[in-house]
Write a protein that holds these residues in place. Structure first.
Motif, PDB file in Angstrom:
ATOM      1  N   GLN A  42       0.840  -1.195   0.000  1.00  0.00           N
ATOM      2  CA  GLN A  42       0.000   0.000   0.000  1.00  0.00           C
ATOM      3  C   GLN A  42       0.874   1.245   0.000  1.00  0.00           C
ATOM      4  O   GLN A  42       1.944   1.251   0.599  1.00  0.00           O
ATOM      5  CB  GLN A  42      -0.904   0.020   1.241  1.00  0.00           C
ATOM      6  N   LEU A  43       0.387   2.283  -0.647  1.00  0.00           N
ATOM      7  CA  LEU A  43       1.115   3.542  -0.641  1.00  0.00           C
ATOM      8  C   LEU A  43       0.754   4.334   0.607  1.00  0.00           C
ATOM      9  O   LEU A  43      -0.421   4.449   0.953  1.00  0.00           O
ATOM     10  CB  LEU A  43       0.806   4.365  -1.888  1.00  0.00           C
ATOM     11  N   ALA A  44       1.773   4.852   1.276  1.00  0.00           N
ATOM     12  CA  ALA A  44       1.578   5.659   2.474  1.00  0.00           C
ATOM     13  C   ALA A  44       1.717   7.143   2.166  1.00  0.00           C
ATOM     14  O   ALA A  44       1.213   7.985   2.903  1.00  0.00           O
ATOM     15  CB  ALA A  44       2.580   5.256   3.547  1.00  0.00           C
ATOM     16  N   GLY A  45       2.413   7.482   1.077  1.00  0.00           N
ATOM     17  CA  GLY A  45       2.626   8.872   0.720  1.00  0.00           C
ATOM     18  C   GLY A  45       3.417   8.985  -0.556  1.00  0.00           C
ATOM     19  O   GLY A  45       3.838   7.978  -1.134  1.00  0.00           O
ATOM     20  N   PHE A  46       3.600  10.227  -0.999  1.00  0.00           N
ATOM     21  CA  PHE A  46       4.362  10.477  -2.231  1.00  0.00           C
ATOM     22  C   PHE A  46       4.873  11.904  -2.238  1.00  0.00           C
ATOM     23  O   PHE A  46       4.417  12.745  -1.467  1.00  0.00           O
ATOM     24  CB  PHE A  46       3.492  10.223  -3.470  1.00  0.00           C
ATOM     25  N   TYR A  47       5.844  12.131  -3.109  1.00  0.00           N
ATOM     26  CA  TYR A  47       6.267  13.497  -3.393  1.00  0.00           C
ATOM     27  C   TYR A  47       6.528  13.615  -4.885  1.00  0.00           C
ATOM     28  O   TYR A  47       6.792  12.625  -5.573  1.00  0.00           O
ATOM     29  CB  TYR A  47       7.490  13.931  -2.574  1.00  0.00           C
ATOM     30  N   SER A  48       6.415  14.852  -5.389  1.00  0.00           N
ATOM     31  CA  SER A  48       6.650  15.137  -6.793  1.00  0.00           C
ATOM     32  C   SER A  48       7.628  16.280  -6.939  1.00  0.00           C
ATOM     33  O   SER A  48       7.509  17.294  -6.243  1.00  0.00           O
ATOM     34  CB  SER A  48       5.338  15.510  -7.506  1.00  0.00           C
ATOM     35  N   LEU A  49       8.583  16.095  -7.831  1.00  0.00           N
ATOM     36  CA  LEU A  49       9.556  17.128  -8.164  1.00  0.00           C
ATOM     37  C   LEU A  49       9.276  17.640  -9.562  1.00  0.00           C
ATOM     38  O   LEU A  49       9.003  16.855 -10.486  1.00  0.00           O
ATOM     39  CB  LEU A  49      10.976  16.559  -8.139  1.00  0.00           C
ATOM     40  N   TYR A  50       9.344  18.945  -9.719  1.00  0.00           N
ATOM     41  CA  TYR A  50       9.294  19.569 -11.039  1.00  0.00           C
ATOM     42  C   TYR A  50      10.510  20.481 -11.100  1.00  0.00           C
ATOM     43  O   TYR A  50      10.556  21.517 -10.437  1.00  0.00           O
ATOM     44  CB  TYR A  50       8.001  20.350 -11.242  1.00  0.00           C
ATOM     45  N   GLU A  51      11.524  20.024 -11.835  1.00  0.00           N
ATOM     46  CA  GLU A  51      12.819  20.691 -11.855  1.00  0.00           C
ATOM     47  C   GLU A  51      13.336  20.761 -10.411  1.00  0.00           C
ATOM     48  O   GLU A  51      13.483  19.732  -9.775  1.00  0.00           O
ATOM     49  CB  GLU A  51      12.730  22.045 -12.561  1.00  0.00           C
TER      50      GLU A  51
END
Length: 141
Positions: free
Chosen positions: A58-67
């Motif tokens: 199961q996914l507990a969290g995430f992050y996204s990078l843009y540059e």
């Protein structure tokens, strides 16, 4: 385990994003966040480099990078306070020399979280979509 986002993660990522957004940004209102799910799915996630924290399938969290921008950091509300966010932030910091982000000025728990992880406030601006003030923060690690 932190790993690169896969397309099959989309439903869990969107669920985490929506529930965490509503919890952290109650001052904006849940209808606004619900109206943005399509943009998250179709625009923001595909444009970003996203990593997920997976535990027992199961996914507990995430992050996204843009540059060099940390565009998103979200942890499932029922798993907050267990180190998932810290693991995500530390992973993001390992991928860039400097990171910038924006956070709503009214979101004090997140501001304090980012400060704890070395981010400093650079500026304040108004979010064009909501009209709410945001802080611009940066960490050069």
């Amino acid at each position: 385990m932190i790993r690169k986002y896969r397309e099959s993660d989309i439903d869990q990522v969107l669920d985490i994003w929506l529930s965490a957004s509503i919890k952290a940004h109650a001052f904006i209102g849940s209808d606004f966040w619900r109206s943005k799910v399509g943009e998250m799915r179709d625009v923001y996630l595909p444009a970003s480099e996203t990593f997920v924290f997976e535990s027992e399938g199961q996914l507990a969290g995430f992050y996204s990078l843009y540059e060099n921008t940390l565009a998103a950091t979200f942890v499932s509300p029922n798993l907050q306070g267990r180190g998932v966010g810290s693991a995500l932030i530390n992973d993001a910091k390992s991928r860039r020399e400097c990171l910038q982000l924006t956070v709503y000025s009214e979101n004090l728990p997140s501001i304090n979280f980012y400060k704890k992880h070395g981010f400093i406030i650079l500026d304040e601006k108004i979010d064009e979509l909501t009209g709410h003030p945001e802080l611009v923060m940066e960490c050069c690690c």
